[in-house]
Design a protein around this motif. Structure first.
Motif, PDB file in Angstrom:
ATOM      1  N   LYS A  42      92.744 -20.485  15.578  1.00 56.97           N
ATOM      2  CA  LYS A  42      91.944 -19.393  16.157  1.00 56.97           C
ATOM      3  C   LYS A  42      92.768 -18.569  17.157  1.00 56.97           C
ATOM      4  O   LYS A  42      92.619 -17.360  17.246  1.00 56.97           O
ATOM      5  CB  LYS A  42      90.678 -19.952  16.805  1.00 56.97           C
ATOM      6  CG  LYS A  42      89.686 -20.539  15.785  1.00 56.97           C
ATOM      7  CD  LYS A  42      89.199 -19.466  14.819  1.00 56.97           C
ATOM      8  CE  LYS A  42      88.247 -20.003  13.775  1.00 56.97           C
ATOM      9  NZ  LYS A  42      87.741 -18.969  12.870  1.00 56.97           N
ATOM     10  N   SER A  82      87.112 -17.184  17.725  1.00 56.67           N
ATOM     11  CA  SER A  82      86.253 -18.199  18.358  1.00 56.67           C
ATOM     12  C   SER A  82      86.613 -18.286  19.829  1.00 56.67           C
ATOM     13  O   SER A  82      87.732 -17.903  20.217  1.00 56.67           O
ATOM     14  CB  SER A  82      86.514 -19.563  17.706  1.00 56.67           C
ATOM     15  OG  SER A  82      85.883 -20.598  18.428  1.00 56.67           O
ATOM     16  N   ARG A  86      84.831 -12.967  19.233  1.00 59.20           N
ATOM     17  CA  ARG A  86      84.954 -14.391  19.603  1.00 59.20           C
ATOM     18  C   ARG A  86      83.566 -14.984  19.801  1.00 59.20           C
ATOM     19  O   ARG A  86      82.989 -14.894  20.895  1.00 59.20           O
ATOM     20  CB  ARG A  86      85.715 -14.534  20.919  1.00 59.20           C
ATOM     21  CG  ARG A  86      87.183 -14.334  20.772  1.00 59.20           C
ATOM     22  CD  ARG A  86      87.902 -14.637  22.069  1.00 59.20           C
ATOM     23  NE  ARG A  86      89.311 -14.373  21.899  1.00 59.20           N
ATOM     24  CZ  ARG A  86      90.158 -14.180  22.889  1.00 59.20           C
ATOM     25  NH1 ARG A  86      89.741 -14.218  24.145  1.00 59.20           N
ATOM     26  NH2 ARG A  86      91.429 -13.945  22.648  1.00 59.20           N
TER      27      ARG A  86
END
Ligand SMILES: NC(=O)c1ccc[n+]([C@@H]2O[C@H](COP(=O)([O-])OP(=O)(O)OC[C@H]3O[C@@H](n4cnc5c(N)ncnc54)[C@H](O)[C@@H]3O)[C@@H](O)[C@H]2O)c1
Length: 261
Positions: free
Chosen positions: A169, A152, A194
């Motif tokens: 993340k 992410s 991402r």
């Protein structure tokens, strides 16, 4: 025996995972559609996969649990005989967004277990299987196995009301680096995607907030991301377009990562 390439996609019943499953189906993949609770959404995904030219099966497994991760791999290998691609997609947001100064340990533990520990050890299991396949000569040089993890923009963007999510993340970025370094000798490339803000059930509750931010130009491409945006990035990697890249990060974020003056 399945003659199609085989992918495991975790959390594939809905959202980004479903977008990935369909994009892989368009390439002819056999997709192991992993889900936890909602069998109906997984079955819907399987229908979409078949309609898109692929095939697959649905496989219930909570990726935060060691026994269920093992089952997921064993079921996949029993049916498909080999794994060409693992997509670590499953993940959760915190149930409550809580300020860093008061957030509790329960949410932290839940997010680390599902978002980081699950993919870390599922990758370990699948990587061992992939190494076995490579050593047995299952793959041609053009079709070596690959691993893709969906992290992410939260891997590097500090959101002080969901520190647990950001930490989980950020950990996935190191997962990518570690496995890329470890698996290169076997020809197994490892990638990270991402995503920025993508229109799914996960982001539904913050829809109004992001609508306003997008109108204000929070990222240069002024729209919501779609599951298909991530799906097509996965498909492009799966197709083998990046054979001399590993540990690589693909931003699918509307340009959010750009700094502008
Ligand atoms: N939507 C976004 O804006 C966005 C942005 C960046 C990254 N991501 C990441 O992309 C991934 C998919 O997100 P989404 O928006 O599609 O969310 P979503 O909530 O719509 O889908 C997540 C899926 O993961 C499954 N899942 C949850 N816990 C699981 C577990 N323990 N084992 C197996 N499956 C489990 C859920 O059942 C669901 O099907 C997540 O890792 C998320 O963090 C999402």
């Amino acid at each position: 025996m399945i003659s199609r390439p085989v992918a495991i996609v975790t959390g594939a019943g809905r959202g980004i995972g479903r977008g990935i499953a369909v994009a892989l189906a368009e390439l002819g993949y056999f997709v192991v559609i992993n889900f936890t609770k909602n069998q109906q959404t997984a079955e819907e995904c399987l229908t979409l996969v078949r309609n898109a030219g692929g095939d697959g099966l649905i496989a219930r497994a909570d990726i935060s649990r060691a026994d269920e991760r093992k089952n997921l791999l064993e079921t996949s290998v029993a049916v498909a005989n080999r794994i060409d691609l693992l997509v670590n997609n499953a993940g959760v947001a915190p149930e409550v967004r809580a300020d860093l100064l008061v957030a509790d340990e329960a949410s932290f533990t839940r997010l680390i277990d599902i978002n980081l520990k699950g993919p870390y050890f599922l990758t370990q299991l699948v990587a061992r299987q992939m190494i076995l396949q490579v050593e047995q000569g299952t793959h041609t040089a053009e079709e070596l196995p690959k691993i893709i993890t969906i992290s992410s923009i939260s891997a590097y963007t500090a959101s002080v009301t969901r520190g647990d999510y950001c930490i989980s993340k950020a950990g996935l970025s190191m997962l990518t680096a570690l496995y890329a370094a470890r698996l290169a000798e076997f020809g197994i490339n490892v990638y990270e995607i991402r995503p920025g803000v993508i229109e799914t059930d996960m982001t539904d509750e913050v829809r109004d907030k992001y609508d306003a931010m997008i109108d204000d130009g929070v990222w240069p491409i002024r729209r919501w991301g779609r599951p298909g945006d991530v799906g097509h990035a996965v498909a492009s990697i799966a197709r083998g377009d990046f054979p001399f890249s590993t540990g690589e990060i693909f931003n699918v974020d509307g340009g959010f990562q750009l700094r502008t003056l």
